[in-house]
Scaffold this motif. Sequence first.
Motif, PDB file in Angstrom:
ATOM      1  N   THR A 184       0.840  -1.197   0.000  1.00  0.00           N
ATOM      2  CA  THR A 184       0.000   0.000   0.000  1.00  0.00           C
ATOM      3  C   THR A 184       0.875   1.246   0.000  1.00  0.00           C
ATOM      4  O   THR A 184       0.569   2.238  -0.653  1.00  0.00           O
ATOM      5  N   GLU A 185       1.964   1.174   0.756  1.00  0.00           N
ATOM      6  CA  GLU A 185       2.936   2.272   0.755  1.00  0.00           C
ATOM      7  C   GLU A 185       4.325   1.661   0.678  1.00  0.00           C
ATOM      8  O   GLU A 185       4.532   0.526   1.082  1.00  0.00           O
ATOM      9  N   GLY A 186       5.272   2.460   0.204  1.00  0.00           N
ATOM     10  CA  GLY A 186       6.636   1.958   0.090  1.00  0.00           C
ATOM     11  C   GLY A 186       6.762   1.060  -1.125  1.00  0.00           C
ATOM     12  O   GLY A 186       5.814   0.924  -1.906  1.00  0.00           O
ATOM     13  N   CYS A 187       7.930   0.450  -1.302  1.00  0.00           N
ATOM     14  CA  CYS A 187       8.096  -0.402  -2.475  1.00  0.00           C
ATOM     15  C   CYS A 187       9.179  -1.442  -2.219  1.00  0.00           C
ATOM     16  O   CYS A 187       9.946  -1.350  -1.269  1.00  0.00           O
ATOM     17  N   ILE A 188       9.172  -2.427  -3.073  1.00  0.00           N
ATOM     18  CA  ILE A 188      10.230  -3.427  -3.008  1.00  0.00           C
ATOM     19  C   ILE A 188      11.160  -3.149  -4.172  1.00  0.00           C
ATOM     20  O   ILE A 188      10.714  -3.034  -5.323  1.00  0.00           O
ATOM     21  N   LEU A 189      12.433  -3.003  -3.871  1.00  0.00           N
ATOM     22  CA  LEU A 189      13.401  -2.699  -4.925  1.00  0.00           C
ATOM     23  C   LEU A 189      14.290  -3.914  -5.151  1.00  0.00           C
ATOM     24  O   LEU A 189      14.842  -4.472  -4.220  1.00  0.00           O
ATOM     25  N   ILE A 190      14.403  -4.297  -6.428  1.00  0.00           N
ATOM     26  CA  ILE A 190      15.344  -5.357  -6.763  1.00  0.00           C
ATOM     27  C   ILE A 190      16.480  -4.688  -7.501  1.00  0.00           C
ATOM     28  O   ILE A 190      16.262  -4.093  -8.569  1.00  0.00           O
ATOM     29  N   ASP A 191      17.665  -4.718  -6.935  1.00  0.00           N
ATOM     30  CA  ASP A 191      18.818  -3.979  -7.463  1.00  0.00           C
ATOM     31  C   ASP A 191      18.425  -2.528  -7.748  1.00  0.00           C
ATOM     32  O   ASP A 191      18.792  -1.961  -8.778  1.00  0.00           O
ATOM     33  N   GLY A 192      17.635  -1.960  -6.874  1.00  0.00           N
ATOM     34  CA  GLY A 192      17.266  -0.552  -7.018  1.00  0.00           C
ATOM     35  C   GLY A 192      16.095  -0.286  -7.943  1.00  0.00           C
ATOM     36  O   GLY A 192      15.668   0.848  -8.088  1.00  0.00           O
ATOM     37  N   ILE A 193      15.569  -1.332  -8.600  1.00  0.00           N
ATOM     38  CA  ILE A 193      14.437  -1.123  -9.511  1.00  0.00           C
ATOM     39  C   ILE A 193      13.158  -1.612  -8.834  1.00  0.00           C
ATOM     40  O   ILE A 193      13.119  -2.688  -8.248  1.00  0.00           O
ATOM     41  N   ASP A 194      12.126  -0.776  -8.928  1.00  0.00           N
ATOM     42  CA  ASP A 194      10.846  -1.129  -8.316  1.00  0.00           C
ATOM     43  C   ASP A 194      10.310  -2.426  -8.932  1.00  0.00           C
ATOM     44  O   ASP A 194      10.311  -2.592 -10.147  1.00  0.00           O
ATOM     45  N   LEU A 195       9.862  -3.289  -8.058  1.00  0.00           N
ATOM     46  CA  LEU A 195       9.322  -4.596  -8.477  1.00  0.00           C
ATOM     47  C   LEU A 195       8.237  -4.451  -9.541  1.00  0.00           C
ATOM     48  O   LEU A 195       8.101  -5.268 -10.445  1.00  0.00           O
ATOM     49  N   ARG A 196       7.474  -3.372  -9.430  1.00  0.00           N
ATOM     50  CA  ARG A 196       6.332  -3.178 -10.329  1.00  0.00           C
ATOM     51  C   ARG A 196       6.749  -2.901 -11.772  1.00  0.00           C
ATOM     52  O   ARG A 196       5.937  -2.968 -12.679  1.00  0.00           O
ATOM     53  N   GLU A 197       8.049  -2.575 -11.947  1.00  0.00           N
ATOM     54  CA  GLU A 197       8.498  -2.303 -13.312  1.00  0.00           C
ATOM     55  C   GLU A 197       8.828  -3.574 -14.069  1.00  0.00           C
ATOM     56  O   GLU A 197       8.958  -3.571 -15.290  1.00  0.00           O
ATOM     57  N   PHE A 198       8.989  -4.665 -13.329  1.00  0.00           N
ATOM     58  CA  PHE A 198       9.364  -5.914 -14.003  1.00  0.00           C
ATOM     59  C   PHE A 198       8.140  -6.625 -14.579  1.00  0.00           C
ATOM     60  O   PHE A 198       7.036  -6.504 -14.038  1.00  0.00           O
ATOM     61  N   ASP A 199       8.385  -7.371 -15.617  1.00  0.00           N
ATOM     62  CA  ASP A 199       7.346  -8.250 -16.143  1.00  0.00           C
ATOM     63  C   ASP A 199       7.130  -9.341 -15.093  1.00  0.00           C
ATOM     64  O   ASP A 199       8.056 -10.072 -14.739  1.00  0.00           O
ATOM     65  N   VAL A 200       5.918  -9.420 -14.606  1.00  0.00           N
ATOM     66  CA  VAL A 200       5.684 -10.222 -13.414  1.00  0.00           C
ATOM     67  C   VAL A 200       5.935 -11.721 -13.655  1.00  0.00           C
ATOM     68  O   VAL A 200       6.404 -12.441 -12.777  1.00  0.00           O
ATOM     69  N   LYS A 201       5.669 -12.178 -14.892  1.00  0.00           N
ATOM     70  CA  LYS A 201       5.880 -13.600 -15.161  1.00  0.00           C
ATOM     71  C   LYS A 201       7.351 -13.964 -15.095  1.00  0.00           C
ATOM     72  O   LYS A 201       7.738 -14.974 -14.506  1.00  0.00           O
ATOM     73  N   SER A 202       8.190 -13.120 -15.694  1.00  0.00           N
ATOM     74  CA  SER A 202       9.626 -13.401 -15.692  1.00  0.00           C
ATOM     75  C   SER A 202      10.157 -13.349 -14.256  1.00  0.00           C
ATOM     76  O   SER A 202      11.044 -14.096 -13.867  1.00  0.00           O
ATOM     77  N   LEU A 203       9.570 -12.452 -13.479  1.00  0.00           N
ATOM     78  CA  LEU A 203       9.979 -12.303 -12.089  1.00  0.00           C
ATOM     79  C   LEU A 203       9.643 -13.560 -11.285  1.00  0.00           C
ATOM     80  O   LEU A 203      10.478 -14.118 -10.569  1.00  0.00           O
ATOM     81  N   ARG A 204       8.402 -14.004 -11.457  1.00  0.00           N
ATOM     82  CA  ARG A 204       7.970 -15.171 -10.673  1.00  0.00           C
ATOM     83  C   ARG A 204       8.715 -16.430 -11.078  1.00  0.00           C
ATOM     84  O   ARG A 204       8.920 -17.322 -10.275  1.00  0.00           O
ATOM     85  N   LYS A 205       9.110 -16.484 -12.353  1.00  0.00           N
ATOM     86  CA  LYS A 205       9.845 -17.657 -12.795  1.00  0.00           C
ATOM     87  C   LYS A 205      11.185 -17.778 -12.081  1.00  0.00           C
ATOM     88  O   LYS A 205      11.738 -18.868 -11.935  1.00  0.00           O
ATOM     89  N   ALA A 206      11.713 -16.650 -11.637  1.00  0.00           N
ATOM     90  CA  ALA A 206      13.008 -16.661 -10.958  1.00  0.00           C
ATOM     91  C   ALA A 206      12.853 -16.980  -9.476  1.00  0.00           C
ATOM     92  O   ALA A 206      13.826 -17.045  -8.740  1.00  0.00           O
ATOM     93  N   MET A 207      11.609 -17.132  -9.029  1.00  0.00           N
ATOM     94  CA  MET A 207      11.389 -17.368  -7.599  1.00  0.00           C
ATOM     95  C   MET A 207      10.846 -18.771  -7.372  1.00  0.00           C
ATOM     96  O   MET A 207       9.973 -19.234  -8.101  1.00  0.00           O
ATOM     97  N   GLY A 208      11.376 -19.407  -6.355  1.00  0.00           N
ATOM     98  CA  GLY A 208      10.838 -20.706  -5.967  1.00  0.00           C
ATOM     99  C   GLY A 208      10.123 -20.514  -4.656  1.00  0.00           C
ATOM    100  O   GLY A 208      10.655 -19.888  -3.741  1.00  0.00           O
ATOM    101  N   ILE A 209       8.917 -21.019  -4.574  1.00  0.00           N
ATOM    102  CA  ILE A 209       8.153 -20.818  -3.342  1.00  0.00           C
ATOM    103  C   ILE A 209       7.757 -22.177  -2.772  1.00  0.00           C
ATOM    104  O   ILE A 209       7.156 -22.986  -3.456  1.00  0.00           O
ATOM    105  N   VAL A 210       8.152 -22.395  -1.548  1.00  0.00           N
ATOM    106  CA  VAL A 210       7.700 -23.601  -0.858  1.00  0.00           C
ATOM    107  C   VAL A 210       6.957 -23.132   0.383  1.00  0.00           C
ATOM    108  O   VAL A 210       7.513 -22.404   1.194  1.00  0.00           O
ATOM    109  N   SER A 211       5.702 -23.493   0.475  1.00  0.00           N
ATOM    110  CA  SER A 211       4.980 -23.024   1.648  1.00  0.00           C
ATOM    111  C   SER A 211       4.416 -24.188   2.430  1.00  0.00           C
ATOM    112  O   SER A 211       4.580 -25.343   2.064  1.00  0.00           O
ATOM    113  N   GLN A 212       3.756 -23.845   3.504  1.00  0.00           N
ATOM    114  CA  GLN A 212       3.261 -24.859   4.420  1.00  0.00           C
ATOM    115  C   GLN A 212       2.219 -25.748   3.751  1.00  0.00           C
ATOM    116  O   GLN A 212       2.275 -26.960   3.814  1.00  0.00           O
ATOM    117  N   ASP A 213       1.254 -25.102   3.084  1.00  0.00           N
ATOM    118  CA  ASP A 213       0.238 -25.900   2.417  1.00  0.00           C
ATOM    119  C   ASP A 213       0.659 -26.148   0.977  1.00  0.00           C
ATOM    120  O   ASP A 213       0.337 -25.396   0.082  1.00  0.00           O
TER     121      ASP A 213
END
Length: 667
Positions: free
Chosen positions: A410-439
Amino acid sequence: MSANKLLLKFARRYPGRILLTVILGFSGALFNGISTTLIVPVLLSFLQEAVELRGAPPLIKTLMYPFEGMPQNQRLVWMTLAIVLAIILKNIASYTNTLVATSLTRALTFDLREAGLRLLLEVDLDFYSKTKVGDLINRLGGEVGRTANAIGTAIGMFTTSITVLVFVGLLLSISWKMTVTSTILLGLVAWTNQYIITRSKYFGHQLSEMSKDYSVRILETITGIRLVKSTGNEEREYQRIKELIQRREEADFSAQVNYAAIAPINEVVNLIVIILIVFMGRTIFANEIESISTVLLTYLLVLFRLIPLISQLNSGRSQFATTSASVEVVNDFLSCDDKPFMVNGTVPYTHLRSGIHFKEISFSYPNHKNLVLQKVDLFLPHGTTLALVGTSGSGKSTLADLLPRFYDPTEGCILIDGIDLREFDVKSLRKAMGIVSQDTFLFNASVRENIAYARQEVSEAEIVEAAKGANAYEFIEQLSEGLDTQIGDRGVLLSGGQRQRISIARALLQNPEILILDEATSSLDTVSERYVQEAIEKLSCDRTTLVIAHRLSTVQKADQIAVIDRGQVVEMGSHEELLTKGGYYTRLYSMQFAEEAARDEALIRGSYEIRTRLTPMIAYLKLLVDEMVDSPEERDELIRESFHSAANIFKTLEFIENTIKRLAIKK
Ligand SMILES: Nc1ncnc2c1ncn2[C@@H]1O[C@H](COP(=O)(O)OP(=O)(O)O)[C@@H](O)[C@H]1O
Ligand SMILES: [Mg+2]
């Protein structure tokens, strides 16, 4: 957008077929009209009656023109042939029209389903936290089906309307006076139907509502079947769903009853109207009743043919009203305005170089006021591990969900190497992330397909390697068909720890640059936890990792640990640094490690005791060994003291043993 506009929007994609429907509908109506108009003269000729066309309207004259001047017998044959031909052509037109209309209905249904599916895949996660799955399935299945019926009905009504117009044109050309009056009278019939149509709408709404409730309930019961069975609630669920089925059937029944009333009511009312019209015809054509009989008969015949069409139109209106609720539901469902969609960035994500900065992040869930995160500021350098700890509900998972952009801060931002997360193509971003959660989620497919889900083209060797890395290969080999074993709906045929390890194998195979582990081990028993923990350690080494753990034992090795309390970072540092601070972390730690702490304390206290007892004992024994004792009394005294000390040491050892046993049982 209104419901009808939705149908138009989709229908506009098929201008060819719509034009064809219009043309075929119109030609069908025309042939229908021609055959009807020709019947009376033929019949009269057949009965050797005079066909009197004096004073007949130009239309009838034009139709009769080709047959004029023919000998009586020949004329009869040709006219009959013309009628048969017109009827054949009319039927060809209406059959072709049915084909075109059906193909149009099918195409539109397909388009609606496809649009629904696209929407479901594109819409933000938040939509799903508010919508019930059963409802969605009902919309995509039943409601879209009913909407398709509505489309079919609409096309049918459209064709009927054209025929009605042609017939009314015929009637007008014969006698406008009579037609105006008949139209008013028939209009009254349509108006009496209004009541039934309003009821149809109401029943349609009910039907939609009931179908939704039924789908939602049945899906929930099936998904929660274990809970239902284990609490012995089968009967209660049965009663509840039975009631829903009953209510749904009742609504359906009422709709049918209502719809079925249209035909009989219309027939009676129409009969009255026709009698009125015939009487009127007598008055209007009174002076020339003899000469005009052909025309009057033709008029009445056309009218007779017209009336069922109007009934059909009325039934169509009622049917359309019943399905209009479904059209509205589908319209709501397909409308994008009221649903959350992510604005995608354009920069393709490639590599992480320096790190991830959660910069002054505040967050509240859409449509919720309370801030779940408040001014969280964290930096996660490339290749290191940041652990989030804190009590349940403090906002850890929420913070982790912001990284793959499941939500935006809602406020603030997440910066990846200084670039706002929102500027990235979200699919390419998610492909670089592995998520393992409880469920963990597993598809009802083979182990192999589940492991390879994140990457399409992988070799057997890679899958095996990932499975081994996740400590999963051993148990996979034990399964009846190894990697090809089907694991059941959501993986029900595997244990929690096994499912967890498969999802870790999936993440390993994906080889993500950034790893997000949200309580990946909390629901596991100690043995599985050890396996999974080992797998996670392998997975996270040399990666940029955000780990959330309920058990502090699993995060001690993290480079940084952030303690989150009610959405704020309250402490930050390595395990050792935080312990020396004696703050939140120490408290969490001591709560969780109370048992271990108690055991440690028992050990320390015990060893201290043993030492304090042993020291004098050794001194006494040394005196004895070195024969430094003067008198036999003193010697006895030292031996007695040593005996007491040894007995006390024995007691202390017993105490330690009991404490450890007690703690072990508590665990
Ligand atoms: N989808 C949601 N919509 C609204 N509130 C939510 C949603 N998910 C979680 N919350 C709320 O956000 C707070 C933090 O939840 P969460 O991040 O899951 O905590 P943690 O992972 O630390 O246990 C909780 O109060 C929870 O009720
Ligand atoms: Mg959580």
